[in-house]
Design a protein around this motif. Structure first.
Motif, short mmCIF file in Angstrom:
data_model
loop_
_atom_site.label_atom_id
_atom_site.label_comp_id
_atom_site.label_asym_id
_atom_site.label_seq_id
_atom_site.Cartn_x
_atom_site.Cartn_y
_atom_site.Cartn_z
N ALA A 1 5.49 -12.43 3.83
CA ALA A 1 6.37 -11.42 3.25
C ALA A 1 6.54 -10.19 4.12
O ALA A 1 7.61 -9.59 4.14
CB ALA A 1 5.84 -11.01 1.87
N VAL A 2 5.50 -9.78 4.85
CA VAL A 2 5.57 -8.53 5.62
C VAL A 2 5.36 -8.72 7.12
O VAL A 2 5.45 -7.77 7.88
CB VAL A 2 4.56 -7.49 5.07
CG1 VAL A 2 4.90 -7.13 3.64
CG2 VAL A 2 3.13 -8.00 5.20
N HIS B 1 1.63 -12.59 7.64
CA HIS B 1 1.90 -12.72 6.21
C HIS B 1 3.37 -13.09 6.02
O HIS B 1 4.26 -12.47 6.64
CB HIS B 1 1.59 -11.41 5.49
CG HIS B 1 1.56 -11.54 4.00
ND1 HIS B 1 2.72 -11.59 3.24
CD2 HIS B 1 0.53 -11.62 3.13
CE1 HIS B 1 2.40 -11.70 1.98
NE2 HIS B 1 1.07 -11.71 1.87
N ARG C 1 4.05 -4.74 -4.82
CA ARG C 1 4.78 -5.91 -5.33
C ARG C 1 4.20 -6.32 -6.68
O ARG C 1 3.01 -6.14 -6.93
CB ARG C 1 4.67 -7.08 -4.35
CG ARG C 1 5.24 -6.81 -2.97
CD ARG C 1 4.87 -7.91 -2.02
NE ARG C 1 5.55 -9.16 -2.31
CZ ARG C 1 5.09 -10.37 -2.00
NH1 ARG C 1 3.92 -10.49 -1.41
NH2 ARG C 1 5.79 -11.43 -2.28
N GLN D 1 -1.09 -16.23 -6.82
CA GLN D 1 -0.90 -16.54 -5.42
C GLN D 1 -1.92 -17.58 -4.99
O GLN D 1 -3.11 -17.40 -5.19
CB GLN D 1 -1.05 -15.27 -4.57
CG GLN D 1 -0.06 -14.19 -4.97
CD GLN D 1 -0.27 -12.91 -4.20
OE1 GLN D 1 -1.18 -12.83 -3.37
NE2 GLN D 1 0.54 -11.92 -4.45
N LEU E 1 2.63 -4.41 0.11
CA LEU E 1 2.14 -5.57 -0.63
C LEU E 1 1.53 -5.15 -1.96
O LEU E 1 1.68 -5.84 -2.98
CB LEU E 1 1.09 -6.31 0.20
CG LEU E 1 1.60 -7.17 1.36
CD1 LEU E 1 0.43 -7.77 2.14
CD2 LEU E 1 2.50 -8.29 0.85
N LYS F 1 2.31 -1.85 5.62
CA LYS F 1 2.55 -3.20 5.10
C LYS F 1 1.58 -3.52 3.96
O LYS F 1 1.96 -4.16 2.97
CB LYS F 1 2.42 -4.22 6.23
CG LYS F 1 3.53 -4.10 7.26
CD LYS F 1 3.36 -5.08 8.41
CE LYS F 1 4.49 -4.91 9.42
NZ LYS F 1 4.37 -5.83 10.57
N HIS G 1 10.85 -15.67 4.03
CA HIS G 1 9.96 -15.00 3.08
C HIS G 1 9.37 -16.07 2.18
O HIS G 1 9.87 -16.36 1.10
CB HIS G 1 10.73 -13.96 2.26
CG HIS G 1 11.23 -12.81 3.10
ND1 HIS G 1 10.45 -11.73 3.43
CD2 HIS G 1 12.43 -12.61 3.71
CE1 HIS G 1 11.14 -10.88 4.17
NE2 HIS G 1 12.33 -11.39 4.35
N ASN G 2 8.28 -16.64 2.64
CA ASN G 2 7.59 -17.68 1.88
C ASN G 2 6.46 -17.01 1.12
O ASN G 2 5.40 -16.76 1.65
CB ASN G 2 7.03 -18.76 2.82
CG ASN G 2 8.15 -19.47 3.56
OD1 ASN G 2 9.22 -19.62 3.03
ND2 ASN G 2 7.87 -19.89 4.77
N HIS G 3 6.70 -16.70 -0.14
CA HIS G 3 5.71 -15.97 -0.92
C HIS G 3 4.57 -16.89 -1.30
O HIS G 3 4.73 -18.08 -1.50
CB HIS G 3 6.36 -15.38 -2.18
CG HIS G 3 7.42 -14.39 -1.88
ND1 HIS G 3 7.14 -13.09 -1.46
CD2 HIS G 3 8.78 -14.48 -1.87
CE1 HIS G 3 8.26 -12.44 -1.25
NE2 HIS G 3 9.27 -13.25 -1.48
#
Length: 300
Positions: free
Chosen positions: A233-234, A231, A275, A280, A272, A268, A297-299
């Motif tokens: 972000a995490v 993921h 957040r 998304q 998530l 994790k 950090h590619n959301h």
């Protein structure tokens, strides 16, 4: 009802299983000169106690009736697993149900509440066609927003072979082949239906991996599958996927993804879930674990 497609699938299944068995595996002497791998048609016929001509007609997709006793003998001769044996019966029986028995898309509110109760663990509900009917917020947090995918591609096979999950799931090939084998095992009753042939045709045109693996005719029922996800972000998460069949004769099933202990995945998923919820989009290209430097950090 047109059973030509079902007979063709039956012929292909028998042929792939016959070619996958070596003579010595069934007590026959090995041959030094062989034009094709595996058993010959006459080998299978002898092992099953039927005539070679009759068995050949099956592999030629001819219109003949097959008793359960003969199918059981063929299953023994070809050393089929329980799942493969069930699939053989589904293909061969002409009294199988059609799409008319498939429940409409959508889920009752109680089933949606079950999905939501799994938070922060991802969960989805599938229909008998393996189309995705419903999901929870945790599924969106991990994999992206399914509402941004065209409804006709909101299907497990399209997610794996249409590009949506290929970069996100690190053990993609293992996961994709497992989903494909499960789909085939669960849909033997529907191989003659228009939706089935359309799906296979379009995926074959879209994905060379699907086209190649489909021809291998792998069959398996669902078991616990470990999925490794990266993921943006995490980072890395390891999820154990299990399927639960909904006992309402609808053919629906719930797919749960539970964190593998000792991997830090639970923390994790919790992070998530805390957040802010954003729109998304399921990525076609998600960066894997960086090889050096700070993590990006590619959301979604």
């Amino acid at each position: 009802m047109n059973y030509d497609q079902r007979r063709a699938q039956l012929a292909d299944f028998l042929r792939t299983r016959r070619l996958a068995i070596q003579p010595e595996e069934v007590g026959l002497p090995p041959r030094t000169s062989r034009r094709t791998p595996g058993l010959r048609r006459e080998d299978v016929a002898d092992l099953a106690g039927i005539s070679t001509c009759w068995y050949s007609r099956l592999e030629q997709a001819r219109n003949i009736r097959v008793s359960d006793h003969v199918l059981d003998s063929l299953a023994d001769a070809l050393r089929l697993s329980t799942e493969e044996h069930d699939y053989l019966l589904a293909l061969a029986r002409e009294d199988a149900r059609s799409s008319a028995s498939i429940a409409p898309d959508g889920v009752p509110p109680a089933l949606q509440r079950i999905l939501d109760s799994q938070h922060p663990h991802p969960a989805i509900a599938l229909g008998p066609r393996f189309n995705i009917l419903a999901w929870n917020q945790a599924r969106t947090d991990v994999y992206g927003d399914l509402t941004k995918i065209p409804s006709e591609h909101r299907h497990m096979l399209w997610l794996f072979f249409g590009g949506y999950l290929r970069e996100l799931i690190q053990n993609w090939e293992q996961s994709a082949r497992s989903v494909l084998a499960e789909f085939r095992a669960a849909t033997g009753l529907y191989v003659h239906e228009p939706w089935f042939t359309k799906l296979v045709r379009e995926l074959s045109q879209n994905s060379k991996e699907f086209r190649g693996w489909w021809q291998q005719h792998e069959i398996e029922s669902h078991h616990v599958t470990t999925r490794e996800v990266w993921h943006p972000a995490v980072g890395r998460m390891v999820l154990e996927e299990s399927a639960l069949v909904v006992d309402d004769r609808s053919g629906r099933r719930i797919i749960l993804e539970i964190p593998q202990p000792g991997t830090g995945t639970e923390n994790k998923l919790t992070a998530l879930s805390r957040r802010p919820h954003q729109v998304q989009v399921p990525p076609r290209h998600v960066h894997r674990k960086p090889t050096s430097g700070k993590q990006r950090h590619n959301h979604f």
